[in-house]
Scaffold this motif. Sequence first.
Motif, PDB file in Angstrom:
ATOM      1  N   THR A  45      -3.395   6.699   2.102  1.00 45.68           N
ATOM      2  CA  THR A  45      -2.052   6.235   2.464  1.00 45.68           C
ATOM      3  C   THR A  45      -1.043   7.389   2.455  1.00 45.68           C
ATOM      4  OG1 THR A  45      -1.565   5.681   0.144  1.00 45.68           O
ATOM      5  CG2 THR A  45      -2.441   3.919   1.538  1.00 45.68           C
ATOM      6  N   SER A  46      -1.543   8.617   2.425  1.00 48.61           N
ATOM      7  CA  SER A  46      -0.644   9.775   2.354  1.00 48.61           C
ATOM      8  C   SER A  46       0.114   9.950   3.662  1.00 48.61           C
ATOM      9  CB  SER A  46      -1.451  11.034   2.054  1.00 48.61           C
ATOM     10  OG  SER A  46      -2.395  11.261   3.088  1.00 48.61           O
ATOM     11  N   LYS A  47       1.104  10.821   3.635  1.00 48.76           N
ATOM     12  CA  LYS A  47       1.908  11.082   4.831  1.00 48.76           C
ATOM     13  C   LYS A  47       1.009  11.603   5.951  1.00 48.76           C
ATOM     14  CE  LYS A  47       6.172  13.357   6.306  1.00 48.76           C
ATOM     15  NZ  LYS A  47       7.270  14.260   5.926  1.00 48.76           N
ATOM     16  N   GLY A  48       1.136  11.025   7.124  1.00 50.97           N
ATOM     17  CA  GLY A  48       0.290  11.424   8.252  1.00 50.97           C
ATOM     18  C   GLY A  48      -0.982  10.612   8.381  1.00 50.97           C
ATOM     19  N   SER A  49      -1.285   9.766   7.378  1.00 49.27           N
ATOM     20  CA  SER A  49      -2.489   8.923   7.447  1.00 49.27           C
ATOM     21  C   SER A  49      -2.270   7.793   8.454  1.00 49.27           C
ATOM     22  CB  SER A  49      -2.811   8.333   6.077  1.00 49.27           C
ATOM     23  OG  SER A  49      -1.791   7.417   5.691  1.00 49.27           O
ATOM     24  N   GLN A  50      -3.385   7.117   8.795  1.00 49.00           N
ATOM     25  CA  GLN A  50      -3.274   6.014   9.751  1.00 49.00           C
ATOM     26  C   GLN A  50      -2.376   4.896   9.234  1.00 49.00           C
ATOM     27  OE1 GLN A  50      -7.626   5.736  10.127  1.00 49.00           O
ATOM     28  NE2 GLN A  50      -7.297   5.684  12.332  1.00 49.00           N
ATOM     29  N   ALA A  52       0.825  -1.208   0.000  1.00 51.81           N
ATOM     30  CA  ALA A  52       0.000   0.000   0.000  1.00 51.81           C
ATOM     31  C   ALA A  52       0.859   1.258   0.000  1.00 51.81           C
ATOM     32  CB  ALA A  52      -0.930   0.004   1.217  1.00 51.81           C
ATOM     33  N   LEU A  53       1.996   1.206   0.687  1.00 55.41           N
ATOM     34  CA  LEU A  53       2.846   2.396   0.787  1.00 55.41           C
ATOM     35  C   LEU A  53       3.874   2.494  -0.337  1.00 55.41           C
ATOM     36  CD1 LEU A  53       3.570   2.429   4.640  1.00 55.41           C
ATOM     37  CD2 LEU A  53       2.042   3.956   3.375  1.00 55.41           C
ATOM     38  N   TYR A  54       4.398   1.337  -0.791  1.00 53.93           N
ATOM     39  CA  TYR A  54       5.536   1.355  -1.715  1.00 53.93           C
ATOM     40  C   TYR A  54       5.286   0.634  -3.033  1.00 53.93           C
ATOM     41  CZ  TYR A  54       7.707   2.633   2.707  1.00 53.93           C
ATOM     42  OH  TYR A  54       7.996   3.240   3.901  1.00 53.93           O
ATOM     43  N   GLY A  55       4.071   0.148  -3.256  1.00 57.01           N
ATOM     44  CA  GLY A  55       3.732  -0.449  -4.541  1.00 57.01           C
ATOM     45  C   GLY A  55       4.569  -1.669  -4.876  1.00 57.01           C
ATOM     46  N   TYR A  56       5.187  -1.627  -6.042  1.00 56.59           N
ATOM     47  CA  TYR A  56       5.971  -2.758  -6.567  1.00 56.59           C
ATOM     48  C   TYR A  56       6.988  -3.264  -5.546  1.00 56.59           C
ATOM     49  CZ  TYR A  56       9.250  -5.264  -9.634  1.00 56.59           C
ATOM     50  OH  TYR A  56      10.066  -6.208 -10.192  1.00 56.59           O
ATOM     51  N   ASP A  57       7.724  -2.363  -4.904  1.00 54.05           N
ATOM     52  CA  ASP A  57       8.774  -2.787  -3.976  1.00 54.05           C
ATOM     53  C   ASP A  57       8.198  -3.552  -2.788  1.00 54.05           C
ATOM     54  OD1 ASP A  57      10.536  -1.619  -5.644  1.00 54.05           O
ATOM     55  OD2 ASP A  57      11.368  -0.192  -4.215  1.00 54.05           O
ATOM     56  N   GLY A  58       6.986  -3.191  -2.356  1.00 54.12           N
ATOM     57  CA  GLY A  58       6.361  -3.906  -1.248  1.00 54.12           C
ATOM     58  C   GLY A  58       6.005  -5.334  -1.615  1.00 54.12           C
ATOM     59  N   PHE A  59       5.614  -5.558  -2.874  1.00 55.58           N
ATOM     60  CA  PHE A  59       5.213  -6.896  -3.322  1.00 55.58           C
ATOM     61  C   PHE A  59       6.392  -7.859  -3.355  1.00 55.58           C
ATOM     62  CE2 PHE A  59       3.626  -9.811  -6.837  1.00 55.58           C
ATOM     63  CZ  PHE A  59       2.730 -10.473  -6.012  1.00 55.58           C
ATOM     64  N   GLN A 100       6.389   0.520 -10.429  1.00 56.15           N
ATOM     65  CA  GLN A 100       7.739   0.201 -10.886  1.00 56.15           C
ATOM     66  C   GLN A 100       8.702   0.184  -9.702  1.00 56.15           C
ATOM     67  OE1 GLN A 100       8.518   3.242 -13.775  1.00 56.15           O
ATOM     68  NE2 GLN A 100       6.961   2.497 -15.220  1.00 56.15           N
ATOM     69  N   PRO A 101       9.864  -0.458  -9.844  1.00 60.47           N
ATOM     70  CA  PRO A 101      10.836  -0.480  -8.747  1.00 60.47           C
ATOM     71  C   PRO A 101      11.300   0.921  -8.375  1.00 60.47           C
ATOM     72  CG  PRO A 101      11.430  -2.051 -10.474  1.00 60.47           C
ATOM     73  CD  PRO A 101      10.324  -1.215 -11.023  1.00 60.47           C
ATOM     74  N   GLY A 102      11.663   1.092  -7.104  1.00 60.48           N
ATOM     75  CA  GLY A 102      12.296   2.341  -6.702  1.00 60.48           C
ATOM     76  C   GLY A 102      11.629   3.107  -5.588  1.00 60.48           C
ATOM     77  N   GLN A 103      10.397   2.742  -5.169  1.00 56.58           N
ATOM     78  CA  GLN A 103       9.733   3.506  -4.116  1.00 56.58           C
ATOM     79  C   GLN A 103      10.356   3.239  -2.743  1.00 56.58           C
ATOM     80  OE1 GLN A 103       7.298   5.853  -4.695  1.00 56.58           O
ATOM     81  NE2 GLN A 103       7.856   5.389  -6.812  1.00 56.58           N
ATOM     82  N   LEU A 104      10.688   1.991  -2.473  1.00 61.97           N
ATOM     83  CA  LEU A 104      11.287   1.626  -1.194  1.00 61.97           C
ATOM     84  C   LEU A 104      12.785   1.408  -1.354  1.00 61.97           C
ATOM     85  CD1 LEU A 104      10.961   0.866   1.781  1.00 61.97           C
ATOM     86  CD2 LEU A 104      10.340  -1.444   1.066  1.00 61.97           C
ATOM     87  N   LYS A 159      -4.176   7.044  -7.044  1.00 63.78           N
ATOM     88  CA  LYS A 159      -4.475   7.498  -5.676  1.00 63.78           C
ATOM     89  C   LYS A 159      -3.202   7.703  -4.861  1.00 63.78           C
ATOM     90  CE  LYS A 159      -7.361   8.059  -2.102  1.00 63.78           C
ATOM     91  NZ  LYS A 159      -7.914   6.916  -1.389  1.00 63.78           N
ATOM     92  N   SER A 160      -2.150   6.946  -5.172  1.00 61.37           N
ATOM     93  CA  SER A 160      -0.900   7.064  -4.407  1.00 61.37           C
ATOM     94  C   SER A 160      -0.217   8.408  -4.612  1.00 61.37           C
ATOM     95  CB  SER A 160       0.067   5.942  -4.815  1.00 61.37           C
ATOM     96  OG  SER A 160       0.562   6.162  -6.127  1.00 61.37           O
ATOM     97  N   GLY A 161      -0.554   9.086  -5.725  1.00 59.68           N
ATOM     98  CA  GLY A 161       0.083  10.358  -6.041  1.00 59.68           C
ATOM     99  C   GLY A 161       1.423  10.202  -6.728  1.00 59.68           C
ATOM    100  N   LYS A 162       1.817   8.968  -7.008  1.00 59.95           N
ATOM    101  CA  LYS A 162       3.123   8.722  -7.624  1.00 59.95           C
ATOM    102  C   LYS A 162       2.991   8.275  -9.070  1.00 59.95           C
ATOM    103  CE  LYS A 162       4.650   7.435  -3.033  1.00 59.95           C
ATOM    104  NZ  LYS A 162       4.706   6.330  -2.075  1.00 59.95           N
ATOM    105  N   GLY A 163       1.757   8.080  -9.519  1.00 56.89           N
ATOM    106  CA  GLY A 163       1.516   7.704 -10.903  1.00 56.89           C
ATOM    107  C   GLY A 163       2.113   6.349 -11.251  1.00 56.89           C
ATOM    108  N   ALA A 164       2.591   6.225 -12.495  1.00 56.34           N
ATOM    109  CA  ALA A 164       3.127   4.942 -12.987  1.00 56.34           C
ATOM    110  C   ALA A 164       4.337   4.483 -12.189  1.00 56.34           C
ATOM    111  CB  ALA A 164       3.492   5.080 -14.465  1.00 56.34           C
ATOM    112  N   ALA A 165       5.046   5.420 -11.549  1.00 60.49           N
ATOM    113  CA  ALA A 165       6.235   5.044 -10.761  1.00 60.49           C
ATOM    114  C   ALA A 165       5.868   4.127  -9.597  1.00 60.49           C
ATOM    115  CB  ALA A 165       6.917   6.303 -10.228  1.00 60.49           C
TER     116      ALA A 165
END
Length: 545
Positions: free
Chosen positions: A316-321, A80-87, A240-244, A231-237
Amino acid sequence: MTTALLVPLATDDNRGLTIGLFFVVVLITLGITFWASRQNKTAADYYAGGRSFSGFQNGLAIGGDYMSAASFLGISGSIALYGYDGFLYSIGFLVAWLVALLLVAELLRNSGRYTMADQLAYRMRQTPVRSAAASSTIVVSIFYLLAQMVGAGSLVGLLLGVSDPAVKNLVIIGVGVLMIIYVTLGGMKGTTWVQIVKAVLLMVGTLLITILVLAQFHFNLSELLGAAAEKSGKGAAFLQPGQLYGKDLTAKFDFLSLGLALVLGTAGLPHILIRFYTTPTANAARKSVLWAIGLIGAFYLMTLVLGFGAAALVDTSKGSQIATSSGNAASPLLAQAVGGGEGTLGGAVLLALISAVAFATILAVVAGLTLTSASSVAHDLYASVIKKGLASERSEMIVVRIAAFAIGAVAIALAIPAQRLNIAFLVALAFAVAASANLPALIFNLFWRRFNTLGATCSIYGGLAAAVILVIFSPVGSGTATSLAPDLNFAWFPLRNPGLVSIPFGFLCGIVGTLLSRDPESERRYDELSVRSLTGAGAEKASGH
């Protein structure tokens, strides 16, 4: 504390439902434990459930042991927070079972008796090998226990809207007390049945949420991924790898280290290894791993939907639960969202149901972990090292219960400051320690004739020391806001997971230790161990010379 910013999710109207479901789960598991306590008549009943579980039952229990709070809460939160890298956590945990199936499961079942050390001690000198294996088992189990306890604190804090860190600390203490009760009374038989019930509940609960999430997106996975990315605000990125794990060299090495730890760690996890002893035959042990792979594979595919579903449907934005809980709140919040949202009866019911399932998950896994480490203290250290094999079954059973109390107390004390960390990440550390300390000794013992006692102790202690020291002096220990000691900075090791260095070091220590000494008796017994591991002949007596 990361969960201190949580606001109440349960209204006064539905809080009773939430608490009621929690108590139902606890009462069911306690009932199973008390029933099992009446069935435990011998050490084999307590340590190995009387070797009475079928391949399917043991497969369910392995799945229940493996699909921990880290999987249900931590992985979905990381996605939920890091997309591809979390998986990547899901992929690593699943692929790891191939190593366990191909290299360890059947051979270990045939050549051991109650603990991991039994397999090593068959051809080695008892005292040094059992001491080393017991030390490693306790350390790995405590790392894994931390993740479950942190998950319990996050979960109950989220449900009841608890913002006071002291209350969440009390929750952690309560879970510790429950796990001590499970282990001291139920033994392996009680723990196994708790894990079977929990595995069924977890699969049903996860499947329900997965279907409800997919229904929101017309059962179109591409539409779900697109909504999550937007919804993540990061779009196609986001896909893709690189969020975490970013693009710099340190991040790439950190990613490689994580992957190595996840893939190799399962085959060295003591609480998974002793599950192979609960089956009556090697064939049943092999079948149990195949059943476990099927269940675990289906579950980890569903974590993909849970994680991206949370990214698409929950804030899932900064400051969210979700962000303030390091992702640990993603699955319960998603259940509430697909049930109708905050304040609705459907949302309250699903939130309570999924949280109760997650709590059952935590209880089952902590029981298995505590049983593993307490069994190692009693069977390896007390009965074999201190009493030289002359301990009575009754005294051994007393020691295992005392050890459960002590290990539970240590886990509680360490879990309270560890609440800043994502629980999937904490489990990855346990995998790294297991792969560094246990896997080299197990592999060498099964496949290298020259391997001896000095090699075994060097590989276990060397890998264990390397992994623990590197974790302490990494960003996990200090230097960042989510470190165990955030106000200090002694992090000279740049990687958050030590596996890339500590795993090869464990294998190297085993090789060097073996080449520095000769042990003709160990080499002679290698042929006996090989026959035993392949055929299972005499496995019941594998623990002693």
